[in-house]
Design an enzyme around this catalytic site. Structure first.
Site, mmCIF file in Angstrom:
data_model
loop_
_atom_site.group_PDB
_atom_site.id
_atom_site.type_symbol
_atom_site.label_atom_id
_atom_site.label_comp_id
_atom_site.label_asym_id
_atom_site.label_seq_id
_atom_site.Cartn_x
_atom_site.Cartn_y
_atom_site.Cartn_z
ATOM 1 N N LEU A 133 3.611 3.217 7.112
ATOM 2 C CA LEU A 133 4.106 1.849 6.983
ATOM 3 C C LEU A 133 3.998 1.071 5.781
ATOM 4 O O LEU A 133 3.043 1.520 4.938
ATOM 5 C CB LEU A 133 3.314 1.211 8.159
ATOM 6 C CG LEU A 133 3.036 1.884 9.707
ATOM 7 C CD1 LEU A 133 2.331 1.214 10.635
ATOM 8 C CD2 LEU A 133 4.751 1.766 10.412
ATOM 9 N N ASP A 134 4.814 0.150 5.614
ATOM 10 C CA ASP A 134 4.397 -0.883 4.521
ATOM 11 C C ASP A 134 3.164 -1.370 4.492
ATOM 12 O O ASP A 134 2.477 -1.668 5.680
ATOM 13 C CB ASP A 134 5.540 -1.881 4.651
ATOM 14 C CG ASP A 134 7.138 -1.327 4.293
ATOM 15 O OD1 ASP A 134 7.149 -0.240 3.719
ATOM 16 O OD2 ASP A 134 8.206 -2.277 4.617
ATOM 17 N N ARG A 135 2.783 -1.764 3.494
ATOM 18 C CA ARG A 135 1.308 -2.340 3.240
ATOM 19 C C ARG A 135 1.046 -3.601 4.287
ATOM 20 O O ARG A 135 -0.039 -3.685 4.937
ATOM 21 C CB ARG A 135 0.946 -2.935 1.956
ATOM 22 C CG ARG A 135 -0.118 -3.470 1.678
ATOM 23 C CD ARG A 135 -0.272 -3.818 -0.051
ATOM 24 N NE ARG A 135 -1.822 -4.602 -0.316
ATOM 25 C CZ ARG A 135 -1.868 -5.870 -0.111
ATOM 26 N NH1 ARG A 135 -1.001 -6.701 0.256
ATOM 27 N NH2 ARG A 135 -3.193 -6.439 -0.249
ATOM 28 N N THR A 137 2.862 -4.027 7.141
ATOM 29 C CA THR A 137 3.221 -4.111 8.426
ATOM 30 C C THR A 137 2.456 -3.328 9.205
ATOM 31 O O THR A 137 1.511 -2.335 8.707
ATOM 32 C CB THR A 137 4.526 -2.858 8.352
ATOM 33 O OG1 THR A 137 5.515 -3.353 7.602
ATOM 34 C CG2 THR A 137 4.835 -2.565 9.804
#
Length: 298
Positions: A133-135, A137
């Site tokens: 996941l993105d940082r 998210t």
């Protein structure tokens, strides 16, 4: 770690060919051969070119995976949603990157999971991230606990049999359709290595969504990804004019509750490669999104 099967065929077949049908790659077979593993047929050690006959039992021993020194263990608790001998699913908080990089070298989910493996004294300590996941998210992240488990789920990913669902708060009142598809290719702009844009020469990207609730100038949506491009959800909703709340990289605005993109991976489901059971996992909304919803539902 050991795995075993029964060979059922009237035709003879080499062990390596049979193992390939079980997801054992050439690389893993080489690891078994040269790094301390073994192949046994009817409890007798054999090599990969041995010919199997009907009802032979085949057992492989996969050598242990010692952790890479570059992934430093960090002693920070993790929120475990699911764990067995092969897989680990954790609930990722926002502000934590998935993997180490020059910008975030240590305090990542990979480092935290490595710390957990060390605390539990697990034999296999290599970090295998199946879904990242993105940082900023939040939500469910899936780790494989050994290379064979990782390879088996990679097959499901390629066949689109592993599904992730998200919820997001998007800016604006999304159109009257309760259900929609965003089909737009995503690529990199010339002026940034971080941002992504919809571009005709980009890679195909497909996002499906359902409207869950509408608020004043904000819509709560449920999302299913059909491709896995970097920043896909963020780029797609910005592209159609509804950037995620808090996502200032793509045109969303922050507020007193939401300080990052309001995006959460709330569900993960897959067929367990070793038990064939359906695994369905869910995660509650994170605190910031929950507080925003609570205030706006008054």
């Amino acid at each position: 770690m050991k795995f075993n099967w029964v060979y059922e065929s009237s035709e003879k077949q080499q062990v390596k060919t049979f193992l390939r049908t079980k997801g054992i790659s050439r690389g893993l077979l080489a690891k078994i051969k040269f790094q301390g593993g073994k192949i046994e047929v009817n409890q007798r050690e054999e090599n990969a070119v041995y010919y199997l006959k009907d009802m032979d039992t085949v057992e492989i021993t996969i050598p242990d995976e010692k952790g890479y020194e570059t992934t430093v263990p960090i002693d920070i608790p993790i929120d475990i949603i699911y764990e067995d001998a092969h897989y680990l699913v954790v609930n990722k908080p926002y502000g934590v990157a998935s993997i180490p990089s020059k910008i975030h070298p240590k305090n990542t989910m990979a480092n935290r999971v490595k710390g957990y493996y060390v605390r539990e004294n697990y034999i296999d300590q290599v970090i295998h991230i199946v879904t990242r996941l993105d940082r900023d998210t939040t939500g469910l992240m899936l780790f494989a606990k050994h290379g064979y488990a990782h390879a088996m789920l990679d097959k499901e990913l390629k066949l689109k049999q592993l599904h992730k669902k998200y919820i997001a708060l998007v800016t604006g009142n999304l159109n009257d359709n309760l259900h929609g598809m965003i089909d737009a290719p995503i690529g990199m702009p010339e002026d940034s290595i971080v941002r992504r844009i919809v571009h005709p020469k980009g890679k195909s990207a497909l996002t499906e969504y359902w409207v869950k609730e509408r608020y004043a100038n904000t819509t709560l949506v449920s999302i299913q990804l059909h491709t896995g491009r970097t920043h896909q959800i963020r780029v797609h909703f910005s592209h159609i004019g509804y950037p995620l709340l808090g996502d200032d990289l793509y045109g969303g605005e922050k507020n007193e509750w939401i300080k990052r993109q309001a995006l959460h991976c709330c569900e993960l489901n897959f067929t367990h490669p070793f038990t064939q059971e359906k695994v369905i996992l869910k995660s509650n909304y994170p605190e910031d999104i929950s507080e925003w919803l609570k205030y706006n539902n008054k």
